[in-house]
Enzyme design. Structure first.
Site, PDB file in Angstrom:
ATOM      1  N   ILE A   8      24.704  30.634 -51.885  1.00 46.78           N
ATOM      2  CA  ILE A   8      25.517  31.522 -51.032  1.00 46.78           C
ATOM      3  C   ILE A   8      26.026  30.763 -49.811  1.00 46.78           C
ATOM      4  O   ILE A   8      27.148  30.930 -49.378  1.00 46.78           O
ATOM      5  CB  ILE A   8      24.706  32.744 -50.540  1.00 46.78           C
ATOM      6  CG1 ILE A   8      24.147  33.556 -51.707  1.00 46.78           C
ATOM      7  CG2 ILE A   8      25.546  33.627 -49.630  1.00 46.78           C
ATOM      8  CD1 ILE A   8      23.361  34.780 -51.263  1.00 46.78           C
ATOM      9  N   GLY A  11      23.528  25.648 -44.685  1.00 49.24           N
ATOM     10  CA  GLY A  11      23.518  25.429 -43.235  1.00 49.24           C
ATOM     11  C   GLY A  11      23.071  24.011 -42.938  1.00 49.24           C
ATOM     12  O   GLY A  11      22.879  23.199 -43.848  1.00 49.24           O
ATOM     13  N   ALA A  12      22.913  23.719 -41.643  1.00 46.35           N
ATOM     14  CA  ALA A  12      22.500  22.380 -41.235  1.00 46.35           C
ATOM     15  C   ALA A  12      21.053  22.122 -41.653  1.00 46.35           C
ATOM     16  O   ALA A  12      20.671  20.994 -41.959  1.00 46.35           O
ATOM     17  CB  ALA A  12      22.642  22.235 -39.732  1.00 46.35           C
ATOM     18  N   GLU A  13      20.252  23.186 -41.668  1.00 47.96           N
ATOM     19  CA  GLU A  13      18.820  23.030 -41.904  1.00 47.96           C
ATOM     20  C   GLU A  13      18.360  23.579 -43.243  1.00 47.96           C
ATOM     21  O   GLU A  13      17.244  23.301 -43.667  1.00 47.96           O
ATOM     22  CB  GLU A  13      18.047  23.784 -40.810  1.00 47.96           C
ATOM     23  CG  GLU A  13      18.310  23.310 -39.404  1.00 47.96           C
ATOM     24  CD  GLU A  13      17.193  22.417 -38.899  1.00 47.96           C
ATOM     25  OE1 GLU A  13      16.032  22.719 -39.202  1.00 47.96           O
ATOM     26  OE2 GLU A  13      17.491  21.417 -38.226  1.00 47.96           O
ATOM     27  N   ILE A  16      20.882  28.641 -48.760  1.00 44.39           N
ATOM     28  CA  ILE A  16      20.613  30.039 -49.074  1.00 44.39           C
ATOM     29  C   ILE A  16      21.114  30.267 -50.491  1.00 44.39           C
ATOM     30  O   ILE A  16      22.284  29.980 -50.775  1.00 44.39           O
ATOM     31  CB  ILE A  16      21.424  30.988 -48.140  1.00 44.39           C
ATOM     32  CG1 ILE A  16      21.508  30.483 -46.711  1.00 44.39           C
ATOM     33  CG2 ILE A  16      20.947  32.423 -48.225  1.00 44.39           C
ATOM     34  CD1 ILE A  16      20.273  30.535 -45.917  1.00 44.39           C
ATOM     35  N   ASP A 123      20.600  33.301 -31.789  1.00 39.63           N
ATOM     36  CA  ASP A 123      21.887  32.934 -32.407  1.00 39.63           C
ATOM     37  C   ASP A 123      22.646  34.203 -32.800  1.00 39.63           C
ATOM     38  O   ASP A 123      23.002  34.412 -33.956  1.00 39.63           O
ATOM     39  CB  ASP A 123      21.621  32.059 -33.644  1.00 39.63           C
ATOM     40  CG  ASP A 123      22.862  31.352 -34.162  1.00 39.63           C
ATOM     41  OD1 ASP A 123      23.894  31.332 -33.455  1.00 39.63           O
ATOM     42  OD2 ASP A 123      22.807  30.822 -35.291  1.00 39.63           O
TER      43      ASP A 123
HETATM   44  N1  LIG Z   1      19.272  38.493 -47.359  1.00 39.46           N
HETATM   45  C1  LIG Z   1      20.555  38.149 -47.489  1.00 39.46           C
HETATM   46  N2  LIG Z   1      21.391  38.884 -48.279  1.00 39.46           N
HETATM   47  C2  LIG Z   1      22.704  38.531 -48.409  1.00 39.46           C
HETATM   48  N3  LIG Z   1      23.282  37.478 -47.804  1.00 39.46           N
HETATM   49  C3  LIG Z   1      22.513  36.704 -46.998  1.00 39.46           C
HETATM   50  C4  LIG Z   1      21.114  36.996 -46.801  1.00 39.46           C
HETATM   51  N4  LIG Z   1      20.616  36.070 -45.961  1.00 39.46           N
HETATM   52  C5  LIG Z   1      21.640  35.242 -45.662  1.00 39.46           C
HETATM   53  N5  LIG Z   1      22.778  35.610 -46.266  1.00 39.46           N
HETATM   54  C6  LIG Z   1      24.111  34.942 -46.169  1.00 39.46           C
HETATM   55  O1  LIG Z   1      23.921  33.557 -45.957  1.00 39.46           O
HETATM   56  C7  LIG Z   1      24.510  33.144 -44.700  1.00 39.46           C
HETATM   57  C8  LIG Z   1      23.615  32.097 -44.045  1.00 39.46           C
HETATM   58  O2  LIG Z   1      22.303  32.616 -43.823  1.00 39.46           O
HETATM   59  P1  LIG Z   1      21.528  32.323 -42.457  1.00 39.46           P
HETATM   60  O3  LIG Z   1      20.150  32.893 -42.545  1.00 39.46           O
HETATM   61  O4  LIG Z   1      22.386  32.749 -41.341  1.00 39.46           O
HETATM   62  O5  LIG Z   1      21.389  30.719 -42.531  1.00 39.46           O
HETATM   63  P2  LIG Z   1      21.703  29.580 -41.435  1.00 39.46           P
HETATM   64  O6  LIG Z   1      20.440  29.406 -40.662  1.00 39.46           O
HETATM   65  O7  LIG Z   1      22.039  28.384 -42.265  1.00 39.46           O
HETATM   66  O8  LIG Z   1      22.876  30.061 -40.592  1.00 39.46           O
HETATM   67  C9  LIG Z   1      24.675  34.437 -43.883  1.00 39.46           C
HETATM   68  O9  LIG Z   1      25.765  34.356 -42.983  1.00 39.46           O
HETATM   69  C10 LIG Z   1      24.916  35.472 -44.964  1.00 39.46           C
HETATM   70  O10 LIG Z   1      26.292  35.529 -45.310  1.00 39.46           O
HETATM   71 MG   LIG Z   2      23.242  31.835 -39.656  1.00 43.90          MG
END
Ligand SMILES: Nc1ncnc2c1ncn2[C@@H]1O[C@H](COP(=O)(O)OP(=O)(O)O)[C@@H](O)[C@H]1O
Ligand SMILES: [Mg+2]
Length: 214
Positions: A8, A11-13, A16, A123
């Site tokens: 999906i 990210g940098a770290e 998903i 954030d």
């Molecule tokens: N539980 C979830 N269900 C659906 N989409 C998700 C979920 N968690 C994350 N995402 C999608 O993945 C993207 C990145 O997740 P996030 O936790 O923000 O990671 P990062 O720390 O890399 O920013 C989110 O902007 C969202 O679109």
């Molecule tokens: Mg994020």
């Protein structure tokens, strides 16, 4: 073992991806190794950050905020409920005014709930919010912390304000809905809002200095 079905986001770290967890549609947030870090430090950091994020998600849920249900946590992975919706950043412009304003009001309440419980998100941008069936889910506590600090809470509001300014300039005046609702739901809101303004002015002063004091 969880199976990667569809990535999906990267990210940098972390990455998903979607998976099935005992038949349930799930999302895995997996912290990936960083080659530039010493392997042992890298291992410990990823472990600590995974644990910290899962804890903050749980604490936020206990504080009355919708977050994806955590299904499993291991050293580097959080397996959580899949929320079948794009993030608020991509949705906000398409929403009708009434639905949008309801979500912004709810956003103010949600921030008030976490701050009342001394959780800062770290954030707060609209990429880290999901809206599904009219419900607002907060995600990505990777930069969050448990703290009473008014400064840290002010930074939370400031970052959200900045996100509105840059990504949602057309609805920037609607940021007020968030702030009003925050004030209604949190007794210490006035000092945090004051701090947000102070941080903003500090930023402006800094910009002026860079232009040579004009
Ligand atoms: N539980 C979830 N269900 C659906 N989409 C998700 C979920 N968690 C994350 N995402 C999608 O993945 C993207 C990145 O997740 P996030 O936790 O923000 O990671 P990062 O720390 O890399 O920013 C989110 O902007 C969202 O679109
Ligand atoms: Mg994020």
């Amino acid at each position: 073992m969880v199976e990667v079905q569809e990535i999906i986001a990267r990210g940098a770290e972390s990455i998903i991806y979607k998976t099935k967890f005992f038949g349930i549609e799930a999302v895995v947030k997996e912290r990936i190794p960083k080659g530039y870090r010493h392997p042992e430090i890298d291992f410990e950091l990823r472990k600590a950050r995974t644990k910290a994020e899962a804890r903050l998600m749980h604490a936020s849920r206990c504080a009355g905020v919708s977050v994806p249900v955590i299904l499993d946590v291991d050293e580097f992975k959080i397996v959580m409920e899949y929320i079948p919706s794009p993030n608020l950043k991509t949705q906000i412009a398409k929403m009708n005014a009434g639905a949008r304003d309801n979500i912004l009001e709810e956003l103010g309440r949600v921030i008030a709930r976490i701050h009342s419980n001394d959780i800062v998100h770290g954030d707060l941008t609209t990429s880290n919010m999901l809206v599904y069936e009219g419900k607002l889910y907060l995600i990505d506590f990777s930069l969050g912390a448990k703290t009473r600090s008014t400064e840290a809470k002010g930074v939370d509001l400031h970052l959200l304000r900045e996100a509105f300014l840059s990504a949602h300039a057309e609805v920037f005046e609607k940021f007020e809905i968030v702030v009003d609702s925050y004030s209604k739901h949190y007794s210490r809101a006035p000092e945090v809002i004051e701090k947000m303004r102070e941080i903003e002015l500090r930023g402006r002063g800094h910009a002026r200095e860079q232009r040579g004091g004009k």
